[in-house]
Design an enzyme around this catalytic site. Structure first.
Site, short mmCIF file in Angstrom:
data_model
loop_
_atom_site.label_atom_id
_atom_site.label_comp_id
_atom_site.label_asym_id
_atom_site.label_seq_id
_atom_site.Cartn_x
_atom_site.Cartn_y
_atom_site.Cartn_z
N ASP A 93 0.87 -1.43 0.00
CA ASP A 93 -0.10 -0.02 -0.03
C ASP A 93 0.74 1.27 0.30
O ASP A 93 0.92 2.27 -0.27
CB ASP A 93 -0.55 -0.05 1.12
CG ASP A 93 -0.59 -0.48 2.19
OD1 ASP A 93 0.72 -0.30 2.65
OD2 ASP A 93 -0.72 0.62 3.54
N SER A 94 2.12 1.33 -0.12
CA SER A 94 2.81 2.48 -0.34
C SER A 94 2.88 3.38 -1.51
O SER A 94 3.61 3.72 -1.90
CB SER A 94 4.72 1.65 -0.06
OG SER A 94 4.82 0.80 -1.42
N ASP A 129 -1.14 -6.00 0.15
CA ASP A 129 -1.23 -5.60 1.27
C ASP A 129 -2.73 -5.96 1.41
O ASP A 129 -3.35 -4.79 0.32
CB ASP A 129 -0.94 -4.71 1.16
CG ASP A 129 1.23 -3.67 2.36
OD1 ASP A 129 0.97 -5.29 2.50
OD2 ASP A 129 1.26 -3.14 1.86
N LYS A 156 -0.56 -9.43 3.57
CA LYS A 156 -0.26 -9.13 4.24
C LYS A 156 -1.08 -7.90 5.85
O LYS A 156 -1.86 -7.09 5.09
CB LYS A 156 1.06 -8.23 4.11
CG LYS A 156 1.37 -7.35 4.92
CD LYS A 156 3.64 -7.00 4.58
CE LYS A 156 3.53 -6.14 3.87
NZ LYS A 156 3.21 -4.66 4.43
N GLU A 173 -1.38 -5.32 8.74
CA GLU A 173 -0.23 -4.87 9.75
C GLU A 173 -0.75 -5.11 11.38
O GLU A 173 -2.18 -4.46 11.15
CB GLU A 173 -0.61 -3.06 9.05
CG GLU A 173 0.94 -2.88 8.07
CD GLU A 173 1.02 -1.51 7.60
OE1 GLU A 173 0.56 -0.59 8.77
OE2 GLU A 173 1.02 -1.22 6.76
N GLU A 179 9.75 -3.95 10.12
CA GLU A 179 9.86 -2.62 9.49
C GLU A 179 10.63 -1.96 10.79
O GLU A 179 10.60 -1.85 11.33
CB GLU A 179 8.40 -1.93 8.65
CG GLU A 179 8.63 -0.44 8.08
CD GLU A 179 8.37 -0.31 7.50
OE1 GLU A 179 6.85 -1.04 6.69
OE2 GLU A 179 8.17 0.93 6.54
O1 KIV Z 1 3.40 -0.98 1.60
C1 KIV Z 1 4.94 -1.18 1.16
O2 KIV Z 1 5.29 -1.00 0.21
C2 KIV Z 1 5.41 -2.23 2.47
C3 KIV Z 1 6.81 -2.54 2.53
C4 KIV Z 1 7.71 -1.12 3.16
C5 KIV Z 1 7.32 -3.56 3.89
O3 KIV Z 1 4.46 -2.99 3.63
#
Ligand code: KIV
Length: 266
Positions: A45-46, A84, A112, A114, A181
Site C-alpha cells: 500500500d506504499s 497488502d 499482508k 499490519e 520494518e
Molecule cells: O507497502 C509497502 O510497500 C510495504 C513495505 C514498505 C514493506 O509494506
C-alpha cells in the site's frame, strides 16, 4: 501455482539462503522484477505514496489494491504475489474475509496485515480458510498517527521483549511469514532465529531471512526528496532497470545488502 511457493520460501530459510522481495504495482515492472530473480512481488500500500502521491498509505482503498494486484498478476513470471490489505479493510472478521477474497481472486497468493498480538485471531481464522498471511510488525505505516511519525520501533528492553513475544504469538496463530520494518538489527536477528517461518526485513539489518524494498526507493526516485536511512540506490552505476533490479537481488542473496549503515541500533 507460481514457481515460488510458501514451501520454496520455507526451504530457503532452512538452507540459510536469502529471500529477495520487491514491491511492484504494474505488469511491466512485475515482469522485469521476475526476470531479475525476485522471489516475492509485494503489492504494497506504499503505492499510496509512490504511485498516487499521498503523504501516507491511509487513503489507499481495497479497490486500489485489487486493481494493482490484478495488474501485477498479468506481468508475473513465477514469483509469489503478496498483497497488502488496505487501511481499515480488516477491522472485523467478516470484512477481513471479504477483503482477502477480493485480493486472492485478483491474483494474490498471500496477504499482508499490519498489527501485533490482536492479529492472532484473524490470522488463525484465515489460515484455517486457506489464506496464507504475512504479519507486518515494527513500524506499521497504517498506524503512523498512533506513532506520531515514521519512527524506529522495538527500541529499549520492554519494547523489544514485546515485539519478540508478538512475533512468536503470530507464528503460533498460523502466520506464514513475518515482515519487520524499522526495528533494531540485533532484535530482528533474534526474532528471525526464534521463529521457524521466514522473516523479511526492511530497515531491520542483514540477519533476517530476506529483504524487501519499495521499488521507487531502489531506483533512487523520491517524491519528497528524503531518502530513508535503510534505502540504497541500486540504479546508481547501472544503465538499465533490469540491471538495477538484478544488482538488488544479487546483493540480497549475497547478504551484502543491507550494510551496517542501513540498520538501526537498539
Ligand atoms: O507497502 C509497502 O510497500 C510495504 C513495505 C514498505 C514493506 O509494506
Amino acid at each position: 501455482m507460481p514457481a515460488v511457493t510458501l514451501s520454496t520460501l520455507q526451504a530457503l530459510k532452512q538452507k540459510g539462503e536469502k529471500i529477495a522481495m520487491l514491491t511492484a504495482y504494474d505488469a511491466t515492472f512485475a515482469k522485469l522484477a521476475c526476470q531479475a530473480g525476485v522471489d516475492v512481488l509485494l503489492i504494497g500500500d506504499s503505492l499510496g505514496m509512490v504511485v498516487q502521491g499521498h503523504d501516507s498509505t491511509l487513503p489507499v482503498s481495497l479497490a486500489d489494491m485489487v486493481y494493482h494486484t490484478a495488474a501485477v498478476k498479468r506481468g508475473n513470471q513465477g514469483a509469489l504475489i503478496l498483497s497488502d490489505l488496505s487501511f481499515m479493510s480488516y477491522a472485523n472478521l467478516e470484512q477481513t474475509y471479504a477483503s482477502c477474497a477480493a485480493l486472492m481472486q485478483a491474483g494474490a497468493h498471500m496477504v499482508k496485515l499490519e498489527g501485533a498480538a490482536w492479529l492472532a485471531e484473524p490470522i488463525s481464522r484465515l489460515a484455517e480458510r486457506g489464506v496464507p498471511v504475512c504479519a507486518h510488525l515494527g513500524l506499521t505505516p497504517q498506524s503512523v498517527n498512533v506513532f506520531g511519525g515514521y519512527k524506529v520501533q522495538g527500541r529499549g528492553e520492554a519494547q523489544a521483549r514485546q515485539l519478540l513475544a508478538d512475533a512468536m504469538a503470530l507464528e503460533q496463530a498460523g502466520a506464514a511469514m513475518l515482515l519487520l520494518e524499522c526495528v533494531p538489527s540485533a532484535l530482528a536477528a533474534e526474532i528471525s532465529r526464534a521463529v521457524q517461518i521466514p522473516v523479511i526485513g526492511i530497515g531491520a539489518g542483514v540477519d533476517t531471512d530476506g529483504q524487501v524494498l519499495v521499488m521507487h526507493d531502489l531506483l533512487g526516485l523520491s517524491l519528497s526528496g528524503r531518502t530513508p536511512k535503510f534505502v540504497k540506490n541500486f540504479m546508481s552505476g547501472q544503465d538499465s532497470l533490469l540491471g538495477a533490479f538484478s544488482a538488488y537481488v544479487r546483493a540480497v542473496k549475497a547478504a551484502e545488502f543491507p550494510a551496517a549503515e542501513h540498520g538501526f541500533s537498539a
